[in-house]
Design a protein around this motif. Structure first.
Motif, mmCIF file in Angstrom:
data_model
loop_
_atom_site.group_PDB
_atom_site.id
_atom_site.type_symbol
_atom_site.label_atom_id
_atom_site.label_comp_id
_atom_site.label_asym_id
_atom_site.label_seq_id
_atom_site.Cartn_x
_atom_site.Cartn_y
_atom_site.Cartn_z
ATOM 1 N N GLY A 87 12.512 50.037 -58.275
ATOM 2 C CA GLY A 87 12.189 48.667 -58.395
ATOM 3 C C GLY A 87 10.721 48.508 -58.281
ATOM 4 N N GLU A 88 9.896 49.793 -57.752
ATOM 5 C CA GLU A 88 8.583 49.552 -57.581
ATOM 6 C C GLU A 88 7.792 49.269 -58.812
ATOM 7 N N VAL A 89 6.754 48.428 -58.649
ATOM 8 C CA VAL A 89 6.035 48.142 -60.314
ATOM 9 C C VAL A 89 5.389 49.325 -60.988
ATOM 10 N N ILE A 90 5.538 49.629 -62.169
ATOM 11 C CA ILE A 90 4.577 50.761 -62.586
ATOM 12 C C ILE A 90 3.550 50.253 -63.292
ATOM 13 N N GLY A 91 3.599 49.077 -64.026
ATOM 14 C CA GLY A 91 2.233 48.538 -64.648
ATOM 15 C C GLY A 91 2.699 47.180 -64.947
ATOM 16 N N GLN A 92 1.641 46.664 -65.718
ATOM 17 C CA GLN A 92 1.719 45.136 -66.263
ATOM 18 C C GLN A 92 1.390 45.402 -67.757
ATOM 19 N N VAL A 93 2.148 44.309 -68.412
ATOM 20 C CA VAL A 93 1.589 44.139 -69.940
ATOM 21 C C VAL A 93 1.097 42.910 -70.042
ATOM 22 N N TYR A 94 -0.039 42.875 -70.607
ATOM 23 C CA TYR A 94 -0.826 41.298 -70.646
ATOM 24 C C TYR A 94 -0.796 41.179 -72.301
ATOM 25 N N ASP A 95 -0.862 39.709 -72.461
ATOM 26 C CA ASP A 95 -1.106 39.227 -74.023
ATOM 27 C C ASP A 95 -2.201 39.524 -74.093
ATOM 28 N N GLY A 96 -2.961 40.262 -75.251
ATOM 29 C CA GLY A 96 -4.175 40.452 -75.573
ATOM 30 C C GLY A 96 -4.853 39.326 -76.175
#
Lengths: 330, 323
Positions: free
Chosen positions: A267-276
């Motif tokens: 469940g650890e966060v690997i990364g984030q995806v942002y709207d460009g």
């Protein structure tokens, strides 16, 4: 003295070119080991490390390292795709061919078929063969030994490199024309090493890879001498169903601060995806399993469905998709 | 006849835009469903023009003979739309040959998703025609390429395609990852057409192929049997590993052909030369190793050692040229 070359060719307008290699140890013996890198011209870690290894072994052969002795013959090809390396091009620059899709090659065929044939003929006699890669421009790999449908002997020997991970991967139809597949046909023990990311030189990966190759050569008795300082990393062996690929269902900018090799919790966060465009957070990507982060995306521009990471689980986690996700990495 | 355009796959790009994998559907009834696929390689445009010609022909048919289409025709002119739009052979960003990613996977990377979407869309088709245009280096006479393992089923179809060559290929494992092999392995007959040269269109070849496609579709019941179609004007020669000769460059330089494409040549005949821009001398003469027909000819002059310059099909007793 000019080094030996496994192939010499004319070029349309520039100078004639060759593919040189290092031939070290007793020349009258059959080569014990052949190490190859730079089949892809943008994977510079492998070329740099093999050139440094050759320098070290030339020093050993010249008596500059009195406590080491080179006992058996070794061939080292730092770069197969010489023109690609000079032009920072993954493929053969003239026609865009991936040389690692041209094996076993053909000595009267297309240029890259001739290159593949020459590489195979030069390395075929060796009992051990090592092909070093650095993923691609988008992805960073923890230095690791990759095995494809290995023999038991290869499973055992793979551990002797002392790299933090040995990872078995499923065979893929695409791989039937790689050097690894051609070597398999030739017998012996064959290893793919992945280390880092294409397009950049990563000294920390290179140092680890250099040590791994020296340790390997020592353990198969090609090189005799005291072991180099080795980190106390435990070698982790992951079977064919212990790789969990993480796919993003969103597109955007992918951001991660995790280094490869890190152990993750479920469940650890690997990364984030942002709207460009709007800049807002679209999604966080979590690992569904605990395990070692063996590879992670470094190119931020993310298509829907892109691979963002691979996690090596301590337990089998069957995943049919994994077979399809590594065509470009080898 | 109902005409529609829709997408078989949409996918979000990193910054705002979406990719749409589009097709045109011409639905005329319950007859067989057939498809034309093109643009798997972004630098091969001949098939796109063939799709345009088929679409135009069907639109005209709807006007003059609304019940003439008995089945369904699907056109997939650009399976690699990003490559087509940006003049790249492979799938941009992924640097992948789409035609080495079949049958693909619904949860894979973009090339695998395209492949999977195409495989799903084409499932059950009575015939798929996959049109390629060689590459930017070589010009090919219109031909069908068939893996020997599928020859029994496909050669009879290929004979009616109004093309010049049927080339049977032995088993090469890498071809298992192509759309044609993947479809044929699943029982969907797929013919691979190669013609022309990359980054160009050759309208005469397209018209030739158009006639063949329409006639084969008529034979399958896709088109009404009483529609008057142009007659085939080309009879294919059969090529295989026993009669195809490859001419690879002996040295690097500029290849200058001295013959036209698709002519009969004699053994020893000079087909061209390799020269250097730095000197007046000829570096290498390129001569035919056999009596035969020149069915592949290099279009792009620069060659490296090993570059393919021509293919010649050796003449066989009784073999016929184009009608």
């Amino acid at each position: 003295m000019n080094p030996p070359a496994l192939l010499r060719m004319t070029a349309p307008l520039r100078e004639n070119f060759d593919i040189p290699y290092h031939d070290l140890g007793p020349r009258t013996d059959t080569p014990r080991v052949a190490c190859v890198a730079g089949i892809h011209g943008d994977e510079v870690n492998g070329t740099f490390v093999l050139s440094r290894l050759a320098a070290f072994l030339h020093g050993v052969a010249a008596g500059k390292h009195a406590d080491h002795e080179l006992r058996q013959r070794i061939l080292i090809v730092p770069a197969v795709n010489v023109l690609g390396l000079n032009l920072r091009n993954r493929r053969w620059p003239f026609d865009g061919t991936d040389i690692n899709r041209m094996f076993p090659g053909y000595d009267a065929g297309e240029t890259t078929q001739r290159i593949a044939h020459a590489v195979l003929e030069t390395t075929r006699p060796a009992a051990y063969r090592v092909d070093v890669h650095s993923s691609n421009l988008d992805f960073e790999e923890l230095p690791q030994v990759r095995l494809y449908a290995p023999s038991d002997a290869e499973r055992t020997t793979a551990r002797t490199f002392g790299l933090p991970a040995v990872i078995e991967r499923p065979m893929n139809k695409i791989f039937t024309t790689t050097i690894a597949a051609a070597w398999r046909e030739a017998g012996g023990q064959n290893f793919i090493i992945q280390a880092g990311q294409a397009g950049v030189l990563q000294p920390w990966h290179c140092e680890r890879l250099f040590r791994a190759l020296v340790v390997f050569l020592t353990r198969i008795d090609v090189l005799h001498g005291p072991p180099l300082a080795v980190e106390d990393d435990e070698v982790h062996y992951f079977g064919v169903e212990q790789t969990v690929p993480l796919i993003s269902s969103d597109a955007g900018f992918f951001v991660s601060r995790h280094p490869v090799g890190r152990w993750l919790q479920t469940g650890e966060v690997i990364g984030q995806v942002y709207d460009g465009f709007h800049g807002e957070l679209r999604t966080e990507i979590h690992t569904p399993v605990a395990g070692m982060l063996s590879g992670i995306r470094r190119q931020p521009l993310l298509f829907e469905g892109d691979l963002v990471a691979r996690v090596q689980s301590r337990h089998a986690v069957p995943s049919g998709i994994d077979t399809y996700l590594h065509g470009k990495g080898q | 006849m109902r005409i529609d355009q829709n997408s078989i796959l949409t996918l979000q790009l990193p910054y705002r835009e979406r990719l749409h994998l589009r097709r045109a559907v011409f639905d005329g009834g319950s007859g067989p469903r057939v498809a034309v696929v093109a643009g798997i390689h972004g630098d091969e445009l001949e098939g796109l023009y063939v799709c345009h010609r088929i679409a135009g022909w069907l639109e005209q048919l709807r006007t003059v003979r609304p019940d003439g289409l008995r089945g369904c025709v699907e056109l997939y002119p650009a399976l690699n739309p990003l490559g087509i739009d940006t003049l790249q052979r492979f799938v941009p960003m992924f640097d992948e040959d789409l035609n080495r990613n079949f049958p693909g996977h619904a949860e894979g990377l973009l090339p695998q998703r395209i492949a999977d979407a195409a495989m799903r869309a084409l499932d059950g088709a009575a015939l798929v025609i996959d049109i390629h245009a060689s590459n930017i280096y070589l010009r090919e006479i219109p031909q069908v390429r068939i893996a020997e393992e599928f020859a029994e089923r496909l050669v009879p179809l290929a004979r009616g395609m109004n093309l010049d060559v049927i080339w049977l290929h032995g088993a090469l494992t890498v071809l298992e990852a192509t759309i044609a092999h993947s479809l044929n392995a699943r029982g969907v007959p797929c013919l691979v057409v190669e013609m022309g040269v990359g980054m160009r269109i050759t309208p005469a070849f397209s018209e030739q192929l158009l006639v063949g496609i329409l006639r084969v579709w008529q034979s399958l019941g896709v088109l009404a049997p009483d529609i008057d179609l142009p007659a085939c004007t080309h009879t294919p020669l059969l090529a295989d590993h026993t009669n195809v000769y490859y001419l690879n460059a002996e040295t690097s330089g500029m290849f200058v052909p001295q013959v036209e494409h698709w002519i009969s040549v004699r053994r020893g005949e000079r087909l061209g030369t390799i020269v250097s821009p730095l000197e007046g001398a000829i570096l290498s003469e390129v001569r035919s190793p056999v009596d035969g027909i020149l069915f592949t000819l290099r279009e792009y002059p620069i060659v490296y050692e090993g570059s393919l310059m021509a293919r010649i099909m050796e003449s066989r007793p009784g073999a016929r040229r184009t009608a």
